[in-house]
Motif scaffolding. Structure first.
Motif, mmCIF file in Angstrom:
data_model
loop_
_atom_site.group_PDB
_atom_site.id
_atom_site.type_symbol
_atom_site.label_atom_id
_atom_site.label_comp_id
_atom_site.label_asym_id
_atom_site.label_seq_id
_atom_site.Cartn_x
_atom_site.Cartn_y
_atom_site.Cartn_z
ATOM 1 N N ASP A 1 34.723 42.370 30.476
ATOM 2 C CA ASP A 1 36.117 42.310 30.939
ATOM 3 C C ASP A 1 36.582 40.863 31.059
ATOM 4 N N HIS A 2 37.841 40.656 30.811
ATOM 5 C CA HIS A 2 38.391 39.307 31.018
ATOM 6 C C HIS A 2 39.869 39.449 31.350
ATOM 7 N N ALA A 3 40.093 39.997 32.519
ATOM 8 C CA ALA A 3 41.434 40.439 32.904
ATOM 9 C C ALA A 3 42.474 39.323 32.932
ATOM 10 N N CYS A 4 42.067 38.100 33.209
ATOM 11 C CA CYS A 4 43.064 37.031 33.288
ATOM 12 C C CYS A 4 43.135 36.241 31.983
ATOM 13 N N GLU A 5 42.538 36.817 30.936
ATOM 14 C CA GLU A 5 42.541 36.145 29.628
ATOM 15 C C GLU A 5 41.908 34.762 29.699
ATOM 16 N N LYS A 6 40.823 34.665 30.400
ATOM 17 C CA LYS A 6 39.970 33.467 30.391
ATOM 18 C C LYS A 6 40.570 32.262 31.085
ATOM 19 N N SER A 7 41.465 32.502 32.034
ATOM 20 C CA SER A 7 42.103 31.345 32.658
ATOM 21 C C SER A 7 41.575 31.052 34.056
ATOM 22 N N CYS A 8 40.398 31.551 34.381
ATOM 23 C CA CYS A 8 39.776 31.279 35.671
ATOM 24 C C CYS A 8 40.676 31.732 36.818
ATOM 25 N N ALA A 9 41.146 32.950 36.730
ATOM 26 C CA ALA A 9 42.033 33.476 37.762
ATOM 27 C C ALA A 9 41.673 34.891 38.181
ATOM 28 N N CYS A 10 40.524 35.384 37.729
ATOM 29 C CA CYS A 10 40.076 36.701 38.186
ATOM 30 C C CYS A 10 38.565 36.597 38.352
ATOM 31 N N THR A 11 37.872 37.703 38.499
ATOM 32 C CA THR A 11 36.410 37.601 38.522
ATOM 33 C C THR A 11 35.789 38.611 37.580
ATOM 34 N N THR A 12 36.590 39.207 36.734
ATOM 35 C CA THR A 12 36.065 40.328 35.948
ATOM 36 C C THR A 12 35.073 39.889 34.874
ATOM 37 N N CYS A 13 35.028 38.606 34.573
ATOM 38 C CA CYS A 13 34.084 38.129 33.548
ATOM 39 C C CYS A 13 32.792 37.616 34.179
ATOM 40 N N HIS A 14 32.556 37.967 35.417
ATOM 41 C CA HIS A 14 31.364 37.515 36.154
ATOM 42 C C HIS A 14 30.064 37.918 35.447
ATOM 43 N N SER B 1 32.008 33.934 33.166
ATOM 44 C CA SER B 1 31.543 33.645 31.796
ATOM 45 C C SER B 1 32.602 32.942 30.960
ATOM 46 N N CYS B 2 33.879 33.045 31.363
ATOM 47 C CA CYS B 2 34.914 32.340 30.583
ATOM 48 C C CYS B 2 34.931 30.851 30.902
ATOM 49 N N GLN B 3 34.183 30.454 31.928
ATOM 50 C CA GLN B 3 34.147 29.039 32.309
ATOM 51 C C GLN B 3 32.779 28.411 32.050
HETATM 52 S S1 FES Z 1 38.462 36.098 32.476
HETATM 53 FE FE1 FES Z 1 39.350 35.825 34.416
HETATM 54 S S2 FES Z 1 38.103 34.361 35.332
HETATM 55 FE FE2 FES Z 1 37.185 34.661 33.423
#
Ligand code: FES
Length: 113
Positions: free
Chosen positions: A40-53, A87-89
């Motif tokens: 999952d990457h709900a915020c499209e990789k902008s470091c604004a959610c936690t779904t890519c944990h 994971s997006c960061q």
């Molecule tokens: S996709 Fe939202 S923080 Fe990584």
């Protein structure tokens, strides 16, 4: 180039996966997505959610430290561990990684309690 071993995850990759030659400088999320592991990457990789944990079981210290923003978000993640990353960061460096995708994201955790 490093190898990324992904531990089995019930729905996203039931058999686990081994990704040879992961490109250095790419985020762990992008490498997994490129290999059809649909984290999952709900915020499209902008470091604004936690779904890519994810939890980096091996190789955690090879990567750049998380930013404060990432740390703050991680505090809200389901199943936080000392080696948790968004994971997006988390950028692949020069060492092999072992990655575990937690069973739930925060969205699921709400549903399942
Ligand atoms: S996709 Fe939202 S923080 Fe990584």
């Amino acid at each position: 180039m490093p190898k990324i071993t992904v531990l089995p995850h019930e729905t996203l990759c039931p058999q686990g996966a081994v990704i040879e030659n992961a490109p250095q400088g790419e985020t762990v999320l992008d490498v997994l997505l490129d290999h059809d592991i649909e984290v999952d990457h709900a915020c499209e990789k902008s470091c604004a959610c936690t779904t890519c944990h994810v939890v980096i079981r091996k190789g955690f210290d090879s990567m750049e430290e998380p930013t404060e923003l990432e740390e703050d978000l991680l505090d809200q993640a389901w199943g936080l561990e000392p080696e948790s990353r968004l994971s997006c960061q988390a950028v692949v460096a020069d060492e092999d990684l072992v990655v575990e995708i937690p069973k739930y994201t925060i969205n699921h955790a709400r549903e399942h309690g």
